[in-house]
Structures are given as structure tokens and as C-alpha cells.
Write an enzyme that holds these catalytic residues in place. Structure first.
Site, PDB file in Angstrom:
ATOM      1  N   PHE A  71       0.864  -1.217   0.049  1.00 26.28           N
ATOM      2  CA  PHE A  71       0.019   0.116   0.103  1.00 26.28           C
ATOM      3  C   PHE A  71       0.776   1.352  -0.007  1.00 26.28           C
ATOM      4  CE2 PHE A  71      -2.260  -3.396   2.100  1.00 26.28           C
ATOM      5  CZ  PHE A  71      -3.545  -3.582   1.430  1.00 26.28           C
ATOM      6  N   ILE A 111       2.173  -6.389  -5.435  1.00 29.25           N
ATOM      7  CA  ILE A 111       1.762  -6.685  -3.697  1.00 29.25           C
ATOM      8  C   ILE A 111       0.433  -6.886  -3.398  1.00 29.25           C
ATOM      9  CG2 ILE A 111       3.444  -4.718  -3.526  1.00 29.25           C
ATOM     10  CD1 ILE A 111       1.208  -2.375  -3.616  1.00 29.25           C
ATOM     11  N   GLY A 112      -0.285  -7.398  -4.535  1.00 26.11           N
ATOM     12  CA  GLY A 112      -1.631  -7.886  -4.148  1.00 26.11           C
ATOM     13  C   GLY A 112      -2.544  -7.891  -5.252  1.00 26.11           C
ATOM     14  N   GLN A 117      -9.675  -5.769  -5.941  1.00 22.88           N
ATOM     15  CA  GLN A 117      -8.782  -4.468  -5.842  1.00 22.88           C
ATOM     16  C   GLN A 117      -9.507  -3.369  -5.468  1.00 22.88           C
ATOM     17  OE1 GLN A 117      -5.913  -3.270  -5.863  1.00 22.88           O
ATOM     18  NE2 GLN A 117      -5.189  -2.130  -7.956  1.00 22.88           N
ATOM     19  N   LYS A 174      -6.821   2.159 -17.727  1.00 19.45           N
ATOM     20  CA  LYS A 174      -6.338   3.103 -16.946  1.00 19.45           C
ATOM     21  C   LYS A 174      -5.951   2.403 -15.531  1.00 19.45           C
ATOM     22  CE  LYS A 174      -9.816   6.076 -17.803  1.00 19.45           C
ATOM     23  NZ  LYS A 174     -10.745   7.296 -17.851  1.00 19.45           N
ATOM     24  N   GLY A 185      -6.032   1.298  -8.652  1.00 21.74           N
ATOM     25  CA  GLY A 185      -5.599   0.904  -7.339  1.00 21.74           C
ATOM     26  C   GLY A 185      -6.058   2.065  -6.260  1.00 21.74           C
ATOM     27  N   GLU A 186      -5.815   3.423  -6.918  1.00 26.35           N
ATOM     28  CA  GLU A 186      -6.141   4.474  -5.886  1.00 26.35           C
ATOM     29  C   GLU A 186      -7.311   4.825  -5.947  1.00 26.35           C
ATOM     30  OE1 GLU A 186      -2.610   4.838  -4.581  1.00 26.35           O
ATOM     31  OE2 GLU A 186      -1.807   3.561  -6.537  1.00 26.35           O
TER      32      GLU A 186
END
Ligand SMILES: Cc1cc2nc3c(=O)[nH]c(=O)nc-3n(C[C@H](O)[C@H](O)[C@H](O)COP(=O)(O)OP(=O)(O)OC[C@H]3O[C@@H](n4cnc5c(N)ncnc54)[C@H](O)[C@@H]3O)c2cc1C
Ligand code: SF4
Lengths: 326, 727
Positions: B233, B459-460, B627, B690, B693-694
Site C-alpha cells: 500500500f 503487492i496483491g 482491488q 487506466k 488501485g488509488e
């Protein structure tokens, strides 16, 4: 963590002897609290006396009194039919505590003996009278959102963290103890202590004494009961405030009432005055409000925990309403 | 033609390894002769070390050494003194203490228990100095970092003149990185100048570069392994001082050393989302057209490093507003350096902006969804560019329909269910859709399998799975025959996994290397295979892992066999062109929540969540959904439960464990509907994907606080929204 020796006595007497002989020795049951304390350096016993082999794992009914052995797991107690039918308040309280994994390890005796969750108690770099008598109380001038509003002293304002014990206090349980001087019975209300000038003492168990079990007398509180726990996350968090409420109602009149609160004092906080205020009354929100006001009269707050007074009052009213189904 | 792999809900290629415990994370490695380390950390928040007495620890059983600034091998990179005084914490460099929990020594022993015990025997004495950890008391120290210039469009503070306006302050506390997997490293000097590390990182190449600078070794002498990461994260975007400490200990002792830090030390050693104080002024015409936004933010940093992120940027570009000014400042505190945490600064800023929009809508007596649509930016108001793709209006519509937005009452406190107050809230999120530069190699084997390598991280999110899907479509080779390998510094260069750009950046490299491979195969066929004689390489078609020219078809594998090649490797570097000059590229999200608030106890329970992502092509609907849900759970923590508490008298965290620092649990997480726009972005990269994650987290906290307001009429501007704030 220090090096320590480990014994696993087969008899109650051997366990008591092992503890009496060694000043720093501790019983270990589920270990869910003791090991954390050891890892944080809060306690450093030189000997661990594992009591898990003792025959103290049972739930039985004798002459209408429910007996729960000290090693019975929190999860076993919560699920047992004798408990869910006769003392559902206890079952509800247990299920509100910790997580299923912890309840599968935690024992009845260990739960009563668990130490406070005051952060300063767990961090040996900061002063704490409970950990090191005379060093000072960091919580009084520090972060005290979780701390007591009843019965605290200027030595310690910690709270007892148990959910189970709040129900046991309401149910007038008796603690059965065996020790070097023989057996004795301690009324639940006299088991835990207020901090006073000896905050290092959580309860009145003597050196070498072993909790063997608890007795819960028969009671009419099988229907109109509720355990309310208010916490910062939906599960797996200690109570900001909790309420064990039990009512005996007939003909729309409260015949008797039991009320105890958690998260508010150094011991399970039984509300005798508020109980009295309810007897003979009709179960209405109005009457519950009056009882809640009575209950919180002696409250004293600190920098971060003033919210606990209205929260306690509202929680009392909510728990009583749930119990009475009004 | 085969069914397209991109867009499928393919199982994770490493799922079985993970659930059977076969996946090896950094701490699972065990180089021959490895020793175990434990840290000694400062209980003092500012000052100097005056003495370290390690005698007792050194006599304890199994102890190999106690390493501190008194005896650590030098870090050559520290010597090259940089004129910038803020160059980070130089571990074991001198006697200075900057923050509570700073490592002052590392104890190495032959078992973990012995190392931990010996660490408790090290006696350190300090000369304590006054520390500052209280943000509010130190606001006077705020300064503007040179990279963070004031922004002005139109007129400053124009909101003040608007007929409808408000000004409010929004605060977030420090939020700490608490993934399940703890931080640490295994350091192994194979020779005095050959270093191998097993790291928990979001970028093996970036670790290699940092170590190269610190230890002044050629890249070829530094190997970084990090194949599996148990959640990061943002905490794995850089190397931390305790990792360097471990490398120093291993160097001194000449044995491999493993450090896994404690949960408590996660609060002080791996960065955190900084605390922020934000002020928003916002104004509109009486019919809801925005006329001015002012957004000022102050966040904390450490004494020895300036950490900046994009807290105020969303306010510049989210809405079509003619007058916008922003300012962003830092306050140095005696704490360790913050770091990006999922959604990073944008999530902090979005809480303020998207709360303020809701407050404005309330003043306007307008549906906050309508207010947002009314002020929708059709072109980027900051860059004055068209969007490469933007389906935000569709996202608003889809989310509103799914949550049942029409049930929301414009007047707060009107709805109840079973004795709970009911509220609906929404917010939007935005994050720059990036594409960096990455290299990948593709190795086709004579048995028809394809191995692609790039020094990316997972990382996942399921990076390897997505890459296999992209490669399957690019080559026509069955996904089952494709392997994507990552997490090794020896692999071709890839950037860190951060900023929601891995699929875009590494995915493009995978796509491009597959194309290069096909071109190479075409050339080989054209030059050396009789059946393709006379067909130019560029005229050979590729279909389902075969070369095709008219009626002639040849398996890639058969081509290698005919050429007597065991394998063929091509390597390609891929990067964006000048698209960014012509287009504004962003991912957008919309969050809707329905909450219950208990009127007596102040308890908030989120009952339903709908999150919609406008993130271009969705490569894998299953991992993308996970996600998004992961982001939402992070958002629940930000909104309702997470707050790192410091006792400022000591400068020390007091809730530094999983019991007292409340990461949301399953019971906090309601049914969550994740909806995707799933429309290809025509510009950003070959896949049209695009980032996601965020945006999964950005804005979410405001969707909760807005719903709480709708339920209760109480506006909570200080996160987290714990029951005491609603009593
Ligand atoms: C993360 C976390 C969350 C938790 N959340 C909650 C919660 O929400 N509510 C709640 O109520 N509890 C909670 N707990 C506490 C948990 O209930 C206690 O840790 C548990 O009940 C202790 O029982 P044990 O058998 O494991 O005790 P141990 O850890 O084995 O022992 C605790 C103490 O009791 C003594 N002891 C044990 N048995 C006896 C005996 N028979 N006679 C005399 N002394 C004895 C031991 O010497 C020791 O000092 C939580 C614990 C953790 C770790
Ligand atoms: S409240 Fe009690 S336990 Fe907490 S710091 Fe004070 S003395 Fe220690």
C-alpha cells in the site's frame, strides 16, 4: 522476555503449591492475555504453572445453581444450552468479547483475571502505577478516552476490559477459590477491586489462590435481557461502554432488575441504585431515562472521556428498551 | 480466433501457491547460516545517545553482535555529503535521535527469541531534548516546500464573494501502514562486495538503485529478490533505515541476517499517511454554478526529510470552476518520515473537497449528485486539454441507480430503519492515469510455452495474472502456457508498483515485447522456412500462436523446432509517447454509501456500498473487483476507525497494536457492489487500461461522512467518525 521454567501439575494442590513456593510464578490458562503481558515486559514470571490439565472444565447444574469450571472456554460457555437457556445474558456478553479465535482459547478464570487494556500499562517506557506502583499514572494527564468515569482514584483511572464479567456481576455469581489456606467463596461484586491507593491489585485473590469455577444462582432473567456493547469497530474491539441489563417483568411491572456496566470502572460496575429506581415501575423509556440518570450521578470524567456519560445514559436506556422489548 | 483473455475473470495464476502456503515471502527464505535480528529503538523523541552498554546483551546466549553507530561499518553513500540537509535518516551514522522509535542498535543472535531477549538487555542512555509531535501546536512552523508552489486560476478567494458559500476545516489523523505481512529484510553479503537481499518491496529495481548509491557497488553486485509481498500500500515504495541497519549488521558479522519488525515498530519504521489540516472555501451562484474554490492544506513531515504528495490537486481539476487557488505546506515534527499510503494525498484532499461539495449542496438545498453533474468538467480545467476518456457522468448514473439514490431525503435525519437513522452519501474520486517506462523480455520455448520477465512487483492486485492475459491476447498463445515472472532485480527494468500504473506501464511492455517476438518469428519464417519463402515478414499474419500466410500455418513452437532452437528471447522497452501533451488522462471513481447511525450510541454501520470505476479496459474483472473492495475497506478504516494516537508528552504512539489501532474487520464491511464502466481508453496504452488501485479509496471517506450527515444532520470534519463524535 525472560527465561522461565514451565510446569504442568496434574492436581489442584500441586498447582497451588507450585505457585505458593515461587514469588513470581503465574498460572497460565489460555495464555491470551498473559503471553502478551510477558512479551511486552509488563510481567516477567520465572515460572509458568500450566493449569490446563486440572479437571476444571465443566458446565453442570447442581440444585438449580449453574456451575462453570474455571478452565471452560469462553466459546464453550457461550454456546452451552444450560447457559443459553438459563443465563442468556452471559452468552450474549461472551459473544460480544474478543474474536472467535480468542474465545476458543480464553478460559473463564483467565477472563476474570485479565488485566486492563490501558495503553500505558502495556508500554513499559511510560509511567504507570498499576505496573510500577508509585511511578505515576500517565493516563490522567494523557490519552484517556477509554478510561473510567466511575470509582477511579488519583492513582489509576483504568477500566476492567471484560465483557463476560459484566454479565456475571449482573447475575450475582459467586467465585469459587482454592488456596493454600483452603477453599473459599467470593461474591462476584467483591472479587474485583477499585484502584484506590493500590492500583496494582485488580482483585482480591490471594497469593497462591486458584479460581476453580463460578456458581450462578437460578434467576428469573431468561427473557428480558440484553447485553449492549458500544465499540469503535463492529467486532474485535473493547467496549467504550457496555451494559448488561436484565429485567423480571410481570403484569407490565418491573419486579426486579439487574444492571451492570463495562468500560466505565476498574471493576464491573453494578448499578444498585438504578436497579432500585426501576422496581415497581412500568417498563417505559421515561422510567429507563430516570434510572439512567440515577446510574450516572457519581460520574467523573477526564480530558477525552466526557462522552462516556451521555453514552452510558443512552446505552442504559437502549439496553433496557431492548431487554423489555419496548 | 481464441476468446479474448483480457476482460475475463481469470483466477490468479499464483492463487494456489498463496492459499497452500507454498508462495515464499521475503521472511520465508533461509540462506545457509542465517542469523536473526531484533531492534533496540529509542524511547526518547529528540536528543542524543550518550552511551550504549551492550555488555550484558553480548554475554547472553547465542548473541553474535550488537551493532550501533558506535561500531557499524560505514555506509559509503552517507559520506558523499549532499548540500541538502534533509537527506533522510542516516542509520547508525551519529548519536542524534529525531523521533521516538528510531532504531539505535540491532542485536543479532542465532534464534529470534535470543535476539529479542538480548535486545531488552542493551542499555542505552540519552540526553533528551525538547520534541515536537503535536501538529496543532506547531502550525506556526509550517513552510512551503519548493516543489509545492501555490496555484492560482482566475481570482484568489473568489468564493468569498459568492452568493452561497462556506468555509470549513477538515482534519485527518495519522494513518499507519498495517498490512498483515510485517516489514523487514534478509541481508546476505555473499562476498565482501556482493550483496543479496530478500526484501518486502514494491520495486526491486528501486531497492537495487538505492543500495547501489548507499554502498557504492555496481548494479551487477546487488541482487534483490521480492517475488511475493503480503500487502504494501505504499510502504514498500522506498527502502527504510532499519533495512540498511540489517545490511550493516550482516556486513559486520559476515553472515546472512534476517529482520522482521514488530507490529509496534510498524508505527514508526515504515512511513504512514501524514496528519493533515485542511481548509476549504467554496462558493457558488444560487443555482449551483461553482464560482470559487480555495483549498489550503498543511501536513506533517519528519525533521530530516520533506515528504510531499498531491493533497490539494484534486480541487484544481475536478470541477469546472473559474477561480481556484491552492496552497500546501509542511510542518516538521519529531516523527519518522511519512510515505504514500493508498490513494495517497489525493485521498486526503478528496475528503475535504468532497465533503465541502456536500456541505455546499446542503446550503443550496440541492441534490449533491446534481451539483456535481452541474459542475462537471468537460475538459481539464487545469491543463486545458481534452480528456483521453471520461465517463464520470455515466458512473454517477450507474452508482445512483444501484444504491437507490432516489430514496435519499434532501433534509437530513428523515429516514429510519429498525431504530437506526438512515443516510445516503456519495463522493467522487480522481487519480492521474499514468504510463511510465518498462522493459520486458519474452522467451518462447520449443515446447510452445512462453515466459515473460520484468522486474515488476505484485503487492496483491494480481499483476502476473493480468500480464498473462495481456500476453495471451498479444500472442494468441493459450494463457495456460504463459508464465509471467516478476520481483527479481536481474529481470528487465520496471518501475515500482505505485500510482496505479503497473498495468499501464508493464502491461504495455508485455504487449510490445509480444509484438517484437512475433516480428522476430515472422522474420525467421520468411528467411528460413521453405513454406514461407517469398512472403515478407510483415505480411505474415499471427493467429492463435501460429504464423499464417494464405493457407500455410505453422505453430510458433514448430518454427523453433525446425530451426533447432531450444528457445528464443526478445527484449523490448516500452514507454508513452507525447499523448500527455494532447490529452488529460485520469481514472475516475464514484462512491455511494448507505449508512445506519444509532441515535443513542453514535455507532455508524455502513449497510451498502456501491463503487463505480471509470478506469478504461478492465483486464481481469475478478482481481479488479477485489482491488476495488480492498480500496473500499481502506476507505472504511479512514472514515470510521483508523487513527494513530500520540501522547505528545512522550512523542510516543499509544495504540501501536492491532487491538487498539482499528483496521476494519469483516463485520465493518457491508455488501459492496463494484461496477465498472469498462470502456477502452483510446489513448493511454495499447490495452486502453487506466489505473484502479488509488481511485478505489480516493473520495470514499467523504461518501461516508456525507451519508452520516444525511442520517443525522451532524457534520463530522475530523476523521475517523467514532461513536463519541456523534453522541
Ligand atoms: C486482541 C484481544 C482482544 C480482546 N477483546 C476482548 C473483548 O472484547 N472482551 C473481553 O472480555 N475480552 C477480550 N479479550 C481478552 C480475553 O478475553 C482474555 O485475554 C482471556 O479471557 C484471558 O483468558 P486466558 O485463559 O487466555 O488467560 P491467561 O492469559 O492464561 O491468564 C490471564 C491471567 O489469569 C490468570 N489465571 C488464569 N486462570 C486462572 C485461574 N483459574 N485462577 C487464577 N488465576 C488464573 C493467569 O495467571 C494470568 O495472570 C481480548 C484479548 C485480546 C488479545
Ligand atoms: S490508568 Fe492505571 S493502568 Fe493506566 S497508566 Fe494510570 S495507573 Fe497505569
Amino acid at each position: 522476555m525472560n527465561q522461565f521454567s514451565y510446569v504442568r501439575p496434574a492436581s489442584q494442590q500441586a498447582a497451588i503449591d507450585a505457585l505458593t513456593k515461587d514469588k513470581s510464578a503465574r498460572f497460565i490458562a489460555g495464555g491470551t492475555n498473559l503471553l502478551d503481558l510477558m512479551k511486552n515486559g509488563v510481567v516477567a514470571p520465572e515460572k509458568l504453572v500450566d493449569i490446563n490439565r486440572l479437571p476444571l472444565k465443566s458446565i453442570t447444574l447442581n440444585n438449580n445453581t449453574l456451575h462453570i469450571g474455571a478452565l471452560t472456554l469462553n466459546s464453550e460457555v457461550a454456546a452451552h444450552t444450560l447457559v443459553t437457556t438459563r443465563h442468556p445474558l452471559l452468552s450474549q456478553a461472551l459473544l460480544a468479547g474478543a474474536s472467535q479465535q480468542l474465545r476458543n482459547m480464553a478460559t473463564t478464570g483467565g477472563n476474570m483475571m485479565q488485566r486492563t487494556r490501558c495503553s500505558y500499562f502495556y508500554d513499559i517506557t511510560m509511567p504507570c502505577n498499576k505496573r510500577t506502583p508509585g511511578s505515576g499514572c500517565s493516563a490522567i494527564g494523557g490519552i484517556n478516552r477509554m478510561h473510567a468515569i466511575f470509582g477511579a482514584s488519583d492513582q489509576c483511572i483504568a477500566v476492567h476490559p471484560s465483557d463476560m464479567c459484566i454479565a456475571l456481576a449482573a447475575l450475582d455469581a459467586t467465585v469459587l477459590v482454592a488456596g493454600p489456606k483452603g477453599n473459599r467463596r467470593i461474591p462476584f461484586g467483591e472479587f474485583h477491586r477499585l484502584p484506590g491507593n493500590t492500583p496494582d491489585k485488580d482483585n482480591n485473590l490471594g497469593k497462591g489462590e486458584l479460581i476453580t469455577g463460578i456458581d450462578i444462582p437460578a434467576s428469573p432473567f431468561t427473557q428480558n435481557i440484553y447485553y449492549l456493547k458500544v465499540r469503535d469497530r463492529a467486532s474485535y474491539a473493547f467496549a467504550l461502554v457496555s451494559v448488561a441489563a436484565a429485567l423480571d417483568i410481570s403484569n407490565n411491572t418491573i419486579r426486579s432488575a439487574r444492571l451492570a456496566m463495562g468500560g466505565v470502572a476498574h471493576k464491573p460496575w453494578r448499578l444498585h441504585e438504578a436497579e432500585k429506581a426501576l422496581i415497581g415501575k412500568t417498563p417505559t423509556i421515561e422510567n429507563f431515562r430516570i434510572a439512567a440518570t440515577v446510574a450516572t450521578q457519581s460520574a467523573r470524567t477526564y480530558k477525552h472521556n466526557a462522552f462516556k456519560v451521555p453514552m452510558a445514559q443512552n446505552s442504559l436506556v437502549t439496553a433496557l428498551s431492548k431487554a423489555a422489548a419496548v | 480466433m481464441k476468446k479474448q483473455a483480457v476482460g475475463q475473470s481469470m483466477d490468479r495464476v499464483d492463487g494456489r501457491l498463496k492459499v497452500t502456503g507454498t508462495a515464499r515471502y521475503f521472511a520465508d527464505h533461509q540462506p545457509e547460516g542465517m542469523l536473526y535480528a531484533a531492534l533496540v529503538c529509542s524511547p526518547v523523541s529528540s536528543g542524543r545517545i550518550t552511551a550504549i552498554d551492550a555488555a550484558k546483551a553480548l554475554r547472553a546466549p547465542g548473541v553474535a553482535d550488537v551493532v550501533s553507530h558506535l561500531n557499524a561499518p560505514p555506509v559509503p553513500g552517507y559520506k558523499a555529503d549532499n548540500p541538502n540537509p534533509k537527506q533522510g535518516l542516516k542509520i547508525f551514522y551519529d548519536d542524534r535521535i529525531y523521533s521516538n522509535g528510531q532504531p539505535v542498535a540491532i542485536v543479532v543472535a542465532n534464534t529470534l527469541e535470543r535476539a529479542v531477549h538480548a535486545a531488552s538487555l542493551v542499555k542505552v542512555t540519552y540526553a533528551q531534548e525538547v520534541h515536537k509531535t503535536d501538529m496543532d501546536e506547531n502550525m506556526g512552523q509550517a513552510f512551503q516546500h519548493k516543489n509545492m508552489k501555490d496555484y492560482l486560476r482566475g481570482e484568489a478567494d473568489a468564493w468569498k464573494k459568492a452568493p452561497v458559500h462556506l468555509e470549513a476545516e477538515y482534519n485527518i489523523p495519522i494513518e499507519v501502514h498495517n498490512p498483515m505481512e510485517l516489514a523487514g529484510i534478509i541481508a546476505h553479503w555473499e562476498t565482501p562486495d556482493q550483496l543479496t537481499v530478500y526484501a518486502k518491496t514494491q520495486g526491486v529495481k528501486s531497492v537495487q538503485q538505492t543500495l547501489k548509491t548507499l554502498f557504492q557497488l555496481p548494479e551487477s553486485q546487488i541482487t534483490v529478490h521480492s517475488r511475493f509481498v503480503g500487502g504494501a500500500f505504499g510502504m514498500g515504495l522506498r527502502i527504510w533505515p532499519m533495512e540498511v541497519a540489517t545490511i550493516l549488521a550482516a556486513k559486520k558479522i559476515r553472515k546472512p541476517v534476517k529482520l522482521v519488525i514488530t507490529r509496534k515498530d510498524m508505527f514508526t519504521l515504515v512511513g504512514y499517511r501524514p496528519a493533515a489540516r485542511q481548509r476549504i472555501g467554496i462558493g457558488a451562484t444560487t443555482d449551483g454554478k461553482l464560482t470559487g474554490i480555495t483549498h489550503e492544506a498543511v501536513a506533517n513531515t519528519s525533521p530530516y526529510e520533506d515528504f510531499t504528495e498531491a493533497i490539494v490537486n484534486m480541487s484544481r481539476m475536478m470541477y469546472a470552476c473559474p477561480n481556484v487557488n491552492t496552497r500546501y505546506q509542511l510542518v516538521p515534527l519529531n516523527l519518522s518520515t511519512p510515505v504514500w499510503m493508498r490513494g495517497p494525498g489525493e485521498a486526503t484532499g478528496a475528503f475535504a473537497l468532497e465533503s465541502a461539495i456536500d456541505e455546499l449542496a446542503h446550503q443550496l438545498k440541492m441534490d449533491p449528485l446534481q451539483l456535481r453533474i452541474l459542475n462537471h468538467a468537460d475538459t481539464d480545467p487545469e491543463k486545458h486539454l481534452p480528456y483521453s476518456s471520461k465517463y464520470l457522468k455515466e458512473a454517477y448514473e450507474m452508482g445512483a441507480a444501484k444504491i437507490g439514490w432516489q430514496q435519499r431525503s434532501q433534509t437530513p435525519g428523515q429516514l429510519q430503519e429498525n431504530g437506526w437513522l438512515v443516510g445516503y452519501g456519495m463522493s467522487s474520486g480522481v487519480f492521474s492515469a499514468g504510463r511510465g517506462r518498462a522493459t520486458a523480455s519474452a522467451t518462447l520455448k520449443a515446447d510452445g510455452t512462453l515466459v515473460i520477465r520484468s522486474a515488476a512487483a505484485d503487492i496483491g492486485p494480481g499483476t502476473a495474472t493480468a500480464m498473462v492475459q495481456i500476453a495471451a491476447d498479444a500472442t494468441g498463445i493459450d494463457a495456460k502456457k504463459i508464465e509471467f515472472l516478476l520481483g527479481e532485480s536481474a529481470y528487465p527494468e520496471a518501475p515500482r508498483q505505485g500510482g496505479s500504473s503497473t498495468v499501464s506501464t508493464v502491461g504495455s511492455a508485455v504487449n510490445d515485447v509480444c509484438r517484437s517476438l512475433q516480428q522476430k518469428l515472422g522474420e525467421m519464417a520468411s528467411a528460413g522456412i521453405p513454406a514461407f519463402k517469398g512472403v515478407k515478414a510483415e505480411n505474415i499474419q499471427h493467429e492463435d500462436g501460429q504464423l499464417v500466410a494464405g493457407n500455410t500455418r505453422l505453430d510458433y513452437a514448430a518454427l523453433l523446432q525446425l530451426q533447432q532452437l531450444p528457445e528464443l528471447t526478445v527484449t523490448t522497452t516500452s514507454q508513452a509517447g507525447d499523448e500527455r501533451k494532447h490529452y488529460a488522462m485520469y481514472s475516475f471513481s464514484v462512491h455511494f454509501t448507505k449508512v445506519h447511525v444509532h441515535p443513542a450510541t453514535g455507532v455508524v454501520r455502513i449497510k451498502h456500498i456501491v463503487s463505480v470505476a471509470d478506469s478504461g479496459t478492465v483486464v481481469n474483472t475478478k482481481t479488479a473487483r477485489s482491488q476495488m473492495i480492498g480500496g473500499v475497506v481502506g476507505g472504511i478504516g479512514m472514515a470510521l476507525t483508523e487513527e494513530a494516537l500520540i501522547d505528545h508528552r512522550y512523542g510516543r504512539y499509544v495504540n501501536n497494536n492491532y487491538a487498539d489501532y482499528h483496521v476494519p474487520v469483516n463485520a465493518d464491511t457491508p455488501p459492496t457492489d463494484v461496477l465498472f464502466i469498462n470502456k477502452k481508453d483510446p489513448v493511454i496504452n495499447p490495452m486502453g487500461a487506466k489505473g484502479m488501485g488509488e481511485i478505489a479509496l480516493i473520495g470514499f471517506a467523504a461518501a461516508v461522512s456525507n451519508a452520516v450527515f444525511n442520517a443525522t444532520g451532524k457534520r463530522v470534519r475530523d476523521l475517523p467518525i467514532t461513536p463519541d463524535k456523534l453522541i
